[in-house]
Design an enzyme around this catalytic site. Structure first.
Site, PDB file in Angstrom:
ATOM      1  N   SER A 143       0.835  -1.194   0.000  1.00  0.00           N
ATOM      2  CA  SER A 143       0.000   0.000   0.000  1.00  0.00           C
ATOM      3  C   SER A 143       0.878   1.256   0.000  1.00  0.00           C
ATOM      4  O   SER A 143       1.703   1.431  -0.893  1.00  0.00           O
ATOM      5  CB  SER A 143      -0.972  -0.048   1.185  1.00  0.00           C
ATOM      6  N   GLU A 238      -9.823  -4.985  -5.344  1.00  0.00           N
ATOM      7  CA  GLU A 238      -9.434  -3.788  -4.596  1.00  0.00           C
ATOM      8  C   GLU A 238      -9.469  -2.530  -5.450  1.00  0.00           C
ATOM      9  O   GLU A 238      -9.213  -2.555  -6.657  1.00  0.00           O
ATOM     10  CB  GLU A 238      -8.076  -3.962  -3.935  1.00  0.00           C
ATOM     11  N   HIS A 268      -7.347  -5.806  -0.653  1.00  0.00           N
ATOM     12  CA  HIS A 268      -6.167  -4.975  -0.449  1.00  0.00           C
ATOM     13  C   HIS A 268      -5.205  -5.600   0.563  1.00  0.00           C
ATOM     14  O   HIS A 268      -5.600  -5.989   1.660  1.00  0.00           O
ATOM     15  CB  HIS A 268      -6.611  -3.596   0.052  1.00  0.00           C
TER      16      HIS A 268
END
Length: 296
Positions: A143, A238, A268
Site C-alpha cells: 500500500s 481492490e 487490499h
C-alpha cells in the site's frame, strides 16, 4: 479459483466492527486486524536502531542473514506499524530465505512528507554502513509502503547509489491524484479502501500546497528508467487495482523487468492474512522465489 470461505472469513474479520474514526482509533484497528493471527514460534526477533529510525530484525530458521528484505509497512502513511505487519514481513523473509528489517518510519499527519522518505533513506544507508552490498538487499512494501519503496528507489537512483537487487510491491498506492478508474469500479467489492478515505490520507501526508503529481508521492508519474526488477502483487477486488496495473505498464514501457500478479477475488494487502488464506501463502511463495532469484 479462490477459496471464498477463506476470503469470506477475512472479510468478516474486517467488518466485525464499525470503521474506525480518527487517527488513534485507526492505528489501534490496524494493529488488531494485522495481528489477528500469532507469529510463528520459530521466528527470532531483535529490535534495531537504524541510525535513529526504529526497526526490527527477524530471522526464520535456515535463512541467510547476509541477505536482507528491507520492508515498509502500509497504512496510508498515517497508520500501520512493525507489529501490525509482523506476520507478513517475517513470513516473507522465510519465503525469500533472508533476514528482514521492518522499519517504523514516522507517520502523518504529525510528520508529513518527506519524513517517511527520509527515514527510508536512513534505513537503507544503515544497511549499507553495516557492509551489506546493495545486491544483497531486496525492498518491499504494501500500500503506502509500496509507494514509499518506489520513492526510495527514485531517490537512490538520483543520488547515484547502487540500487537494491529487486523490489516487491503489494497493492501499491502509486497515485495520490486518485485518478484510477477502479476507485469507482471496485468500490463495492473492496472492504477497506475507498476514495474518501484516500483523500483524507493524502491530505494528511502532503504538506499544504504540495502537488500530488510530484513523483516522490505519486510514483506512477515518475521516470522509472533504470529501476531493478519489480514484482507487483495485487487483488482483483481492490480499489487500488488500477494503481498496480497502470504502474506495471509504465514501468514496463521504461524497460524495467516487471511482473504483475493479480490474484482473483483477493482484497487490499491480502498477504497480511497468509496464516489463514491460501492465496496469501501463494503470494508469499511467489515473492520468495522472486527475491531468491535476484538476490542469488
Amino acid at each position: 479459483m479462490a477459496d471464498q470461505t477463506e476470503i469470506g472469513a477475512i472479510r468478516a474479520l474486517l467488518g466485525a466492527k464499525p470503521r474506525p474514526v480518527g487517527w488513534d482509533e485507526r492505528r489501534r484497528r490496524i494493529e488488531e486486524v494485522g495481528g489477528a493471527f500469532p507469529l510463528a514460534a520459530d521466528i527470532v526477533l531483535e529490535a534495531a536502531d537504524c541510525d535513529g529510525v526504529p526497526g526490527e530484525w527477524s530471522l526464520a530458521p535456515g535463512s541467510n542473514a547476509d541477505r536482507v528484505l528491507l520492508y515498509f509497512h502500509g497504512g496510508g502513511y498515517c497508520s500501520g506499524s512493525i507489529a501490525s505487519h509482523r506476520t507478513l514481513v517475517t513470513e516473507a523473509g522465510r519465503a525469500a530465505g533472508t533476514r528482514t528489517l521492518a522499519i517504523a518510519y514516522r507517520l502523518a499527519p504529525e510528520n508529513p512528507f518527506p519524513a517517511a522518505l527520509d527515514d527510508a533513506r536512513r534505513a537503507f544507508a544503515f544497511l549499507r554502513k553495516m557492509g551489506i552490498p546493495s545486491g544483497r538487499i531486496a525492498l518491499g512494501g504494501d500500500s503506502a509502503g509500496g509507494g514509499l519503496t518506489l520513492a526510495l528507489l527514485q531517490a537512490l537512483r538520483e543520488e547515484g547509489e547502487t540500487l537494491p537487487a529487486c523490489a516487491w510491491l503489494v497493492s501499491p498506492w502509486t497515485d495520490l491524484t486518485l485518478s484510477g478508474a477502479t476507485l469507482a469500479t471496485k468500490d463495492a467489492t473492496d472492504p477497506l479502501i475507498h476514495r474518501g478515505y484516500l483523500e483524507e490520507l493524502a491530505a494528511a501526508y502532503l504538506p499544504a500546497g504540495f502537488d500530488a503529481r510530484d513523483p516522490r508521492v505519486s510514483p506512477l508519474l515518475a521516470n522509472m528508467a533504470g529501476l531493478p526488477p519489480l514484482l507487483v502483487t495485487v487483488g482483483s477486488d481492490e480499489t487500488l487495482l488500477a494503481d498496480a496495473t497502470r504502474f506495471a505498464a509504465v514501468a514496463g514501457e521504461a524497460d524495467v523487468a516487471v511482473t504483475l500478479s493479480i490474484y482473483p477475488h483477493m482484497i487490499h494487502a491480502f498477504p497480511l492474512w497468509n496464516a489463514h488464506l491460501a492465496e496469501g501463502r501463494a503470494a508469499l511463495a511467489e515473492a520468495g522465489a522472486f527475491m531468491r532469484r535476484h538476490l542469488a
